[in-house]
Scaffold this active site. Structure first.
Site, PDB file in Angstrom:
ATOM      1  N   CYS A   1      -4.507  -7.715 -11.468  1.00 12.42           N
ATOM      2  CA  CYS A   1      -3.572  -7.124 -12.440  1.00 12.42           C
ATOM      3  C   CYS A   1      -3.312  -8.035 -13.637  1.00 12.42           C
ATOM      4  O   CYS A   1      -2.796  -7.588 -14.668  1.00 12.42           O
ATOM      5  CB  CYS A   1      -2.250  -6.781 -11.758  1.00 12.42           C
ATOM      6  SG  CYS A   1      -2.438  -5.737 -10.320  1.00 12.42           S
TER       7      CYS A   1
ATOM      8  N   HIS B   1       3.736  -6.432 -16.702  1.00 12.58           N
ATOM      9  CA  HIS B   1       2.836  -5.647 -15.854  1.00 12.58           C
ATOM     10  C   HIS B   1       3.661  -4.602 -15.092  1.00 12.58           C
ATOM     11  O   HIS B   1       4.704  -4.920 -14.515  1.00 12.58           O
ATOM     12  CB  HIS B   1       2.118  -6.602 -14.888  1.00 12.58           C
ATOM     13  CG  HIS B   1       1.407  -5.892 -13.786  1.00 12.58           C
ATOM     14  ND1 HIS B   1       0.607  -4.799 -14.006  1.00 12.58           N
ATOM     15  CD2 HIS B   1       1.379  -6.115 -12.445  1.00 12.58           C
ATOM     16  CE1 HIS B   1       0.124  -4.384 -12.853  1.00 12.58           C
ATOM     17  NE2 HIS B   1       0.577  -5.155 -11.889  1.00 12.58           N
TER      18      HIS B   1
ATOM     19  N   ASN C   1       0.904   1.827 -11.205  1.00 14.40           N
ATOM     20  CA  ASN C   1       0.370   0.484 -11.450  1.00 14.40           C
ATOM     21  C   ASN C   1      -1.132   0.618 -11.634  1.00 14.40           C
ATOM     22  O   ASN C   1      -1.857   0.913 -10.689  1.00 14.40           O
ATOM     23  CB  ASN C   1       0.712  -0.396 -10.234  1.00 14.40           C
ATOM     24  CG  ASN C   1       0.112  -1.784 -10.316  1.00 14.40           C
ATOM     25  OD1 ASN C   1      -0.764  -2.049 -11.133  1.00 14.40           O
ATOM     26  ND2 ASN C   1       0.563  -2.675  -9.449  1.00 14.40           N
TER      27      ASN C   1
HETATM   28  O1  UT7 Z   1       0.223  -5.335  -9.078  1.00 17.05           O
HETATM   29  C1  UT7 Z   1       0.495  -6.154  -7.987  1.00 17.05           C
HETATM   30  C2  UT7 Z   1       0.371  -5.356  -6.753  1.00 17.05           C
HETATM   31  N1  UT7 Z   1       1.395  -5.046  -5.883  1.00 17.05           N
HETATM   32  C3  UT7 Z   1       2.745  -5.025  -6.043  1.00 17.05           C
HETATM   33  O2  UT7 Z   1       3.343  -5.375  -7.002  1.00 17.05           O
HETATM   34  C4  UT7 Z   1       3.487  -4.504  -4.858  1.00 17.05           C
HETATM   35  C5  UT7 Z   1       4.743  -5.245  -4.536  1.00 17.05           C
HETATM   36  N2  UT7 Z   1       5.429  -4.597  -3.436  1.00 17.05           N
HETATM   37  C6  UT7 Z   1       6.068  -3.400  -3.548  1.00 17.05           C
HETATM   38  O3  UT7 Z   1       6.073  -2.809  -4.610  1.00 17.05           O
HETATM   39  C7  UT7 Z   1       6.822  -2.870  -2.357  1.00 17.05           C
HETATM   40  O4  UT7 Z   1       6.798  -3.827  -1.326  1.00 17.05           O
HETATM   41  C8  UT7 Z   1       6.278  -1.523  -1.803  1.00 17.05           C
HETATM   42  C9  UT7 Z   1       6.540  -0.395  -2.808  1.00 17.05           C
HETATM   43  C10 UT7 Z   1       4.796  -1.599  -1.502  1.00 17.05           C
HETATM   44  C11 UT7 Z   1       7.016  -1.176  -0.516  1.00 17.05           C
HETATM   45  O5  UT7 Z   1       8.421  -1.116  -0.768  1.00 17.05           O
HETATM   46  P1  UT7 Z   1       9.435  -1.940   0.153  1.00 17.05           P
HETATM   47  O6  UT7 Z   1      10.787  -1.644  -0.353  1.00 17.05           O
HETATM   48  O7  UT7 Z   1       8.978  -3.359   0.196  1.00 17.05           O
HETATM   49  O8  UT7 Z   1       9.237  -1.205   1.540  1.00 17.05           O
HETATM   50  P2  UT7 Z   1       8.885  -1.852   2.949  1.00 17.05           P
HETATM   51  O9  UT7 Z   1       7.433  -2.123   3.049  1.00 17.05           O
HETATM   52  O10 UT7 Z   1       9.859  -2.961   3.239  1.00 17.05           O
HETATM   53  O11 UT7 Z   1       9.232  -0.630   3.896  1.00 17.05           O
HETATM   54  C12 UT7 Z   1      10.582  -0.133   4.047  1.00 17.05           C
HETATM   55  C13 UT7 Z   1      10.540   1.122   4.913  1.00 17.05           C
HETATM   56  C14 UT7 Z   1       9.736   0.923   6.201  1.00 17.05           C
HETATM   57  O12 UT7 Z   1      10.353   1.716   7.177  1.00 17.05           O
HETATM   58  P3  UT7 Z   1      11.341   1.058   8.262  1.00 17.05           P
HETATM   59  O13 UT7 Z   1      10.528   0.004   8.952  1.00 17.05           O
HETATM   60  O14 UT7 Z   1      12.497   0.478   7.463  1.00 17.05           O
HETATM   61  O15 UT7 Z   1      11.734   2.233   9.130  1.00 17.05           O
HETATM   62  C15 UT7 Z   1       8.393   1.493   5.863  1.00 17.05           C
HETATM   63  O16 UT7 Z   1       7.684   1.951   7.002  1.00 17.05           O
HETATM   64  O17 UT7 Z   1       9.889   2.183   4.204  1.00 17.05           O
HETATM   65  C16 UT7 Z   1       8.767   2.657   4.956  1.00 17.05           C
HETATM   66  N3  UT7 Z   1       7.706   2.983   4.015  1.00 17.05           N
HETATM   67  C17 UT7 Z   1       7.571   4.185   3.450  1.00 17.05           C
HETATM   68  N4  UT7 Z   1       8.259   5.332   3.594  1.00 17.05           N
HETATM   69  C18 UT7 Z   1       7.865   6.401   2.862  1.00 17.05           C
HETATM   70  C19 UT7 Z   1       6.754   2.146   3.515  1.00 17.05           C
HETATM   71  N5  UT7 Z   1       5.979   2.810   2.647  1.00 17.05           N
HETATM   72  C20 UT7 Z   1       6.467   4.071   2.579  1.00 17.05           C
HETATM   73  C21 UT7 Z   1       6.102   5.206   1.837  1.00 17.05           C
HETATM   74  N6  UT7 Z   1       6.812   6.350   2.011  1.00 17.05           N
HETATM   75  N7  UT7 Z   1       5.079   5.207   0.974  1.00 17.05           N
END
Ligand code: UT7
Length: 334
Positions: A120, A261, A291
């Site tokens: 990125c 970004h 993104n």
């Molecule tokens: O360009 C560089 C590349 N990447 C990035 O910048 C990504 C950086 N990270 C992020 O943007 C975030 O970590 C994500 C958007 C990928 C995930 O968001 P988060 O707030 O960190 O969620 P999490 O992984 O901590 O998950 C929280 C909850 C979990 O459920 P429980 O365990 O609390 O019951 C996940 O299973 O949300 C659940 N979950 C979802 N639910 C619905 C994770 N992904 C999803 C989804 N839809 N797509």
């Protein structure tokens, strides 16, 4: 620390971008994987993203079209360029580079051409490299692209990555200028390869790290530890923006725009809040494009440039982070 070597400056002669027509909305995704619009909007700020039709579009066509649009805006032809740089991590082929094919198609025959793989951070890396090469006196007109067809490396059964990424490319034409104060007055290129496994694209099983071996991995698809990348990004973003202000003695008030970004609205918001940045100077289009990796900053740059929001005589900043892990910033006197 001032970074103004040589007696040559750099002027942006034109910008361009390209995005596929096809929109993939959050509702579309919720039919493919266990997710929903409310979760995606709250956690990322994304409502839809653009996705290539692989039968006719991809990384090469996006970067080619972005560069063609930038050349038209600059009133130049490909034959005027002496170098083409493409920041990308979704090359269709390792050989030839995307840059060689793009250069060939825009008529930049004989020009140097190479890809920069910094995920990125690819567009900001490439802009900084191009500025330095022009200041060295060895090149005078460089076409810089950043673009990825992320849809070509996404496992649409994997909800943590499929919701985030889209396809896009941005481009700019950089030309030598008599005023050495014009162009990139401060830049940072950084990496920390120790943390590469937070975001990687494995091609062979042997490259999957031990800790990930028991997880369902599809070779050729992006693998991400979202929480780890999130933590890294929040800290690094703030750090590189602060470094840039300190090194140039400029403040957010001096800037026309601070282009971040488009990774996740919460990462951008965290920088705005912690650094007290004026919200109207931090452009956001993640709601419409998601993104787009190396396409993200270049697409923002082109949209702002065409809207007249990056005026001559005022500095602006670009910042990005990505897989590698990599990061980059540039402060430009436009
Ligand atoms: O360009 C560089 C590349 N990447 C990035 O910048 C990504 C950086 N990270 C992020 O943007 C975030 O970590 C994500 C958007 C990928 C995930 O968001 P988060 O707030 O960190 O969620 P999490 O992984 O901590 O998950 C929280 C909850 C979990 O459920 P429980 O365990 O609390 O019951 C996940 O299973 O949300 C659940 N979950 C979802 N639910 C619905 C994770 N992904 C999803 C989804 N839809 N797509």
């Amino acid at each position: 620390m001032s970074q103004r070597p040589g007696a040559v400056g750099v002027r942006i002669a034109g910008t361009g971008s390209a995005v596929p027509e096809r929109r993939l909305t959050n509702d579309d995704l919720s039919k493919m994987v266990d997710t929903n619009d409310e979760w995606i909007v709250q956690r990322t700020g994304i409502r839809e993203r653009r996705i290539c039709d692989p039968s006719k579009e991809g990384t090469f066509t996006l970067n080619r079209d972005a560069l063609k649009n930038a050349l038209a805006a600059a009133n130049m032809s490909g034959a005027d360029l002496d170098l083409v740089i493409v920041g990308t991590c979704t090359q269709e082929m390792n050989c030839p580079s995307v840059a060689c094919r793009v250069a060939g198609e825009v008529g930049a025959v004989g020009a140097g051409a190479f890809d920069v793989v910094a995920a990125c951070s690819g567009f900001v890396y490439s802009m900084n490299i191009a500025d330095s090469l022009i200041r060295s006196g060895r090149f005078r007109r460089i076409g810089v692209c950043g673009g990825d067809a992320m849809s070509s490396v996404i496992d649409y059964q994997e909800r943590s990555v499929s919701i985030l990424f889209g396809d896009a490319a941005g481009a700019a034409i950089l030309v030598a200028d008599d005023n050495p104060d014009r162009g990139c007055i401060y830049q940072q290129l950084g990496s920390d390869g120790r943390d590469w496994s937070g975001l990687y694209l494995p091609r062979r099983a042997a490259e999957v790290p031990e800790a990930d071996r028991d997880n369902p991995i599809r070779l050729g698809c992006l693998r991400m530890n979202g929480r780890e990348v999130f933590k890294f990004a929040v800290t690094r973003f703030r750090q590189i923006i602060e470094d840039s202000f300190k090194a140039t003695s400029l403040t957010a008030d001096d800037m026309s725009q601070i282009i971040c970004h488009q990774s996740n609205i919460r990462i951008i918001d965290s920088a705005i809040e912690k650094l007290g940045l004026p919200r109207e100077k931090v452009f956001v289009n993640i709601d419409k494009f998601g993104n787009s990796s190396a396409g993200s900053v270049g697409l923002c740059f082109d949209q702002l440039w065409r809207a007249g929001k990056i005026p001559q005589g005022k500095p602006m900043m670009m910042v990005a982070f990505g897989g590698g892990m990599t990061w980059a910033s540039g402060v430009w006197n436009i």
